[in-house]
Design a protein around this motif. Structure first.
Motif, short mmCIF file in Angstrom:
data_model
loop_
_atom_site.label_atom_id
_atom_site.label_comp_id
_atom_site.label_asym_id
_atom_site.label_seq_id
_atom_site.Cartn_x
_atom_site.Cartn_y
_atom_site.Cartn_z
N ARG A 141 0.82 -1.21 0.00
CA ARG A 141 0.00 0.00 0.00
C ARG A 141 0.85 1.26 0.00
O ARG A 141 0.50 2.26 -0.63
CB ARG A 141 -0.95 -0.03 1.20
CG ARG A 141 -1.92 -1.20 1.13
CD ARG A 141 -2.86 -1.30 2.32
NE ARG A 141 -3.47 -2.62 2.36
CZ ARG A 141 -4.45 -3.02 1.57
NH1 ARG A 141 -4.94 -2.19 0.67
NH2 ARG A 141 -4.95 -4.24 1.65
N LEU A 146 -1.36 3.92 -1.88
CA LEU A 146 -2.81 3.70 -1.82
C LEU A 146 -3.34 4.36 -0.54
O LEU A 146 -3.62 3.70 0.45
CB LEU A 146 -3.11 2.20 -1.83
CG LEU A 146 -2.74 1.47 -3.13
CD1 LEU A 146 -2.78 -0.04 -2.93
CD2 LEU A 146 -3.67 1.88 -4.27
N ASN A 149 -8.71 4.35 1.54
CA ASN A 149 -9.49 3.11 1.57
C ASN A 149 -10.96 3.49 1.70
O ASN A 149 -11.33 4.27 2.58
CB ASN A 149 -9.06 2.23 2.73
CG ASN A 149 -9.90 0.98 2.87
OD1 ASN A 149 -10.56 0.76 3.89
ND2 ASN A 149 -9.91 0.14 1.85
N GLN A 174 -4.67 5.41 4.89
CA GLN A 174 -4.00 4.15 5.24
C GLN A 174 -2.52 4.09 4.87
O GLN A 174 -1.99 3.01 4.60
CB GLN A 174 -4.76 2.97 4.61
CG GLN A 174 -4.83 2.97 3.10
CD GLN A 174 -5.50 1.71 2.55
OE1 GLN A 174 -6.04 0.89 3.28
NE2 GLN A 174 -5.45 1.57 1.23
N THR A 175 -1.86 5.23 4.90
CA THR A 175 -0.41 5.21 4.64
C THR A 175 0.41 5.76 5.79
O THR A 175 1.63 5.76 5.73
CB THR A 175 -0.06 6.00 3.35
OG1 THR A 175 -0.48 7.36 3.50
CG2 THR A 175 -0.72 5.39 2.12
N ASN A 279 -5.86 6.15 10.15
CA ASN A 279 -5.65 4.75 9.81
C ASN A 279 -6.27 3.74 10.79
O ASN A 279 -7.14 2.95 10.40
CB ASN A 279 -4.14 4.50 9.70
CG ASN A 279 -3.81 3.40 8.73
OD1 ASN A 279 -4.60 2.49 8.50
ND2 ASN A 279 -2.62 3.46 8.14
N GLU A 302 -12.40 -0.87 -1.46
CA GLU A 302 -11.46 -0.49 -2.52
C GLU A 302 -10.46 0.52 -1.98
O GLU A 302 -10.75 1.23 -1.01
CB GLU A 302 -12.21 0.08 -3.73
CG GLU A 302 -13.15 1.20 -3.38
CD GLU A 302 -14.47 1.13 -4.14
OE1 GLU A 302 -14.80 2.12 -4.80
OE2 GLU A 302 -15.16 0.11 -4.07
N SER A 303 -9.30 0.58 -2.60
CA SER A 303 -8.25 1.52 -2.20
C SER A 303 -7.74 2.26 -3.43
O SER A 303 -7.59 1.66 -4.50
CB SER A 303 -7.10 0.78 -1.51
OG SER A 303 -7.53 0.19 -0.29
N TYR A 304 -7.44 3.54 -3.24
CA TYR A 304 -7.03 4.38 -4.36
C TYR A 304 -5.75 5.16 -4.07
O TYR A 304 -5.51 5.59 -2.95
CB TYR A 304 -8.13 5.40 -4.71
CG TYR A 304 -9.41 4.78 -5.20
CD1 TYR A 304 -9.54 4.37 -6.53
CD2 TYR A 304 -10.49 4.62 -4.35
CE1 TYR A 304 -10.72 3.81 -6.99
CE2 TYR A 304 -11.67 4.06 -4.79
CZ TYR A 304 -11.78 3.66 -6.11
OH TYR A 304 -12.96 3.10 -6.55
N SER A 305 -4.97 5.33 -5.13
CA SER A 305 -3.89 6.32 -5.14
C SER A 305 -4.22 7.26 -6.29
O SER A 305 -5.30 7.16 -6.88
CB SER A 305 -2.54 5.64 -5.37
OG SER A 305 -2.42 5.20 -6.71
#
Length: 393
Positions: A141, A146, A149, A174-175, A279, A302-305
């Protein structure tokens, strides 16, 4: 959110499969015959050999641990029956199956960077410390950045739970935060674990939440925090959310302390619309909220960058005790796969699969054990395939 704009790929179509008519991003030439009295799901190639077809989307697949491989099998079976123009590039990475190494991680990352879209199972993280604090899941991640979330917690018609007609979205950074993997023993018997909060990433997730609310027609964003105790760390996160909220006057903004949020979700979850949080809080709330509508087996995530999109279950559990027993619920993974198809602009196939899953649940004849039934994973997959049909006609 990353979206694929114009992609042109080649895939190999196995004998005995066919592309579905209608819908999707583009219409492809098809070499098939169809009985005039049979739906498009019943078709056959006029030539038995492999055919090169343009237009399939490459997607990285990581089955993960526990029941992950069984859930991915469900996705592949349903995609095959629905003739979805997606070609899976499968990779394996596991810390408990002797399939973990830096080389495998790099291969997986290369595939995800090339394809931009992935569907993944849960990579189980052992609790034993073996010299590396960051798990492969966390490394994945971080290296793809990413940061967002998204878990859409929505009641499924026909499946009664303590709270029904729920529809809320949890957005988790979430980083960083407590998952920064910065721990050390400062003195014998004394462990310091650092929680990292930055203005840049707090502003980014806040803006993502408000953009999401605007795009999806949502009315309210609630920032969840513990700034009364962690005055600097969570205080910075809360301050960033308040600053971003001023840029979106049409979206109502509220704040709530994490412990109160947990109680309110159980007592009156209908007050929430979009929730954004750091997080660790997000990890806890994802699971709590999933339990409100049926558990880990029914909620997609789902997770996005800025460049990549990864689709997974909303509550990340390997469900190791169910491995090989044919009892896992594929609902969450199939709905996540449907969301992936929507991300790829394959609306027709996305709707077809989501509708089929929801019809199986609404009818109520086929339910896995976690939903109070006795059906197997195989039974559920067969039922979903039996409910596939061209969307809207």
């Amino acid at each position: 959110m990353a979206a694929l704009s114009s992609v042109r790929w080649l895939t190999r179509v196995r004998p005995g499969t066919c592309w579905a008519e209608g819908g999707g991003r583009r219409s492809e030439p098809r070499r098939l015959e169809r009985s005039p009295n049979i739906g498009y799901g019943s078709c056959r190639f006029t030539e038995p050999e492999d055919v090169t077809v343009e237009g399939a989307f490459p997607v990285t697949m990581l089955p993960g641990d526990g029941v992950g491989p069984e859930l991915m099998h469900a996705v592949k079976e349903v995609f095959k029956a629905a003739a979805v123009p997606v070609e899976f590039k499968e990779h394996h990475l596991s810390e408990v199956q002797n399939m973990a190494s830096e080389e495998k991680l790099e291969q997986l990352l290369s595939s995800m960077k090339e394809n931009k879209v992935a569907i993944i199972g849960k990579i189980y993280t052992p609790m034993e410390y073996k010299g590396e604090l960051a798990s492969y899941d966390m490394q994945l991640r971080r290296k793809l950045d990413l940061f967002a979330n998204v878990v859409h917690v929505k009641s499924l018609p026909g499946y009664m739970t303590r709270h029904n007609n729920l529809d809320l979205v949890i957005i988790r950074e979430q980083t960083e935060g407590e998952y920064s993997s910065l721990e050390h023993e400062s003195a014998k018997g004394v462990i310091e674990c650092l929680k990292i909060v930055t203005r840049t990433k707090s502003q980014r997730i806040a803006k993502f939440a408000f953009d999401y609310a605007t795009k999806k027609g949502r009315n309210k964003v609630t920032a969840v925090h513990k700034a009364n105790i962690m005055k600097l760390g969570d205080g910075l996160f809360l301050q960033c959310c308040e600053e971003v909220a001023e840029l979106y006057p049409k979206i109502k903004f509220e704040t709530m302390i994490i412990d109160n949020c947990c109680m309110q979700l159980v007592q009156n979850p209908y007050q929430f619309d979009v929730l954004v949080m750091p997080n660790l809080y997000g990890n806890i709330i994802d699971n709590l909220a999933a339990g409100l509508v049926g558990g880990a087996g029914v909620v997609p995530g789902e997770s996005y960058s800025a460049e990549y999109a990864v689709f997974e279950t909303g509550a990340r559990h390997p469900f190791a005790q169910a491995v090989g027993r044919n009892i896992a619920n594929p609902t969450a993974m199939l709905l996540s796969a449907s969301n992936m198809l929507r991300h790829l602009n394959l609306e027709y196939h996305s709707n077809m699969i989501a509708d089929a899953v929801k019809k199986v649940i609404k009818v109520g004849k086929v339910r896995t054990r976690d939903m109070g039934g006795y059906s197997t994973t195989t039974d559920f997959i067969k039922s979903v395939i039996g409910h596939l049909h061209p969307h809207g006609g």
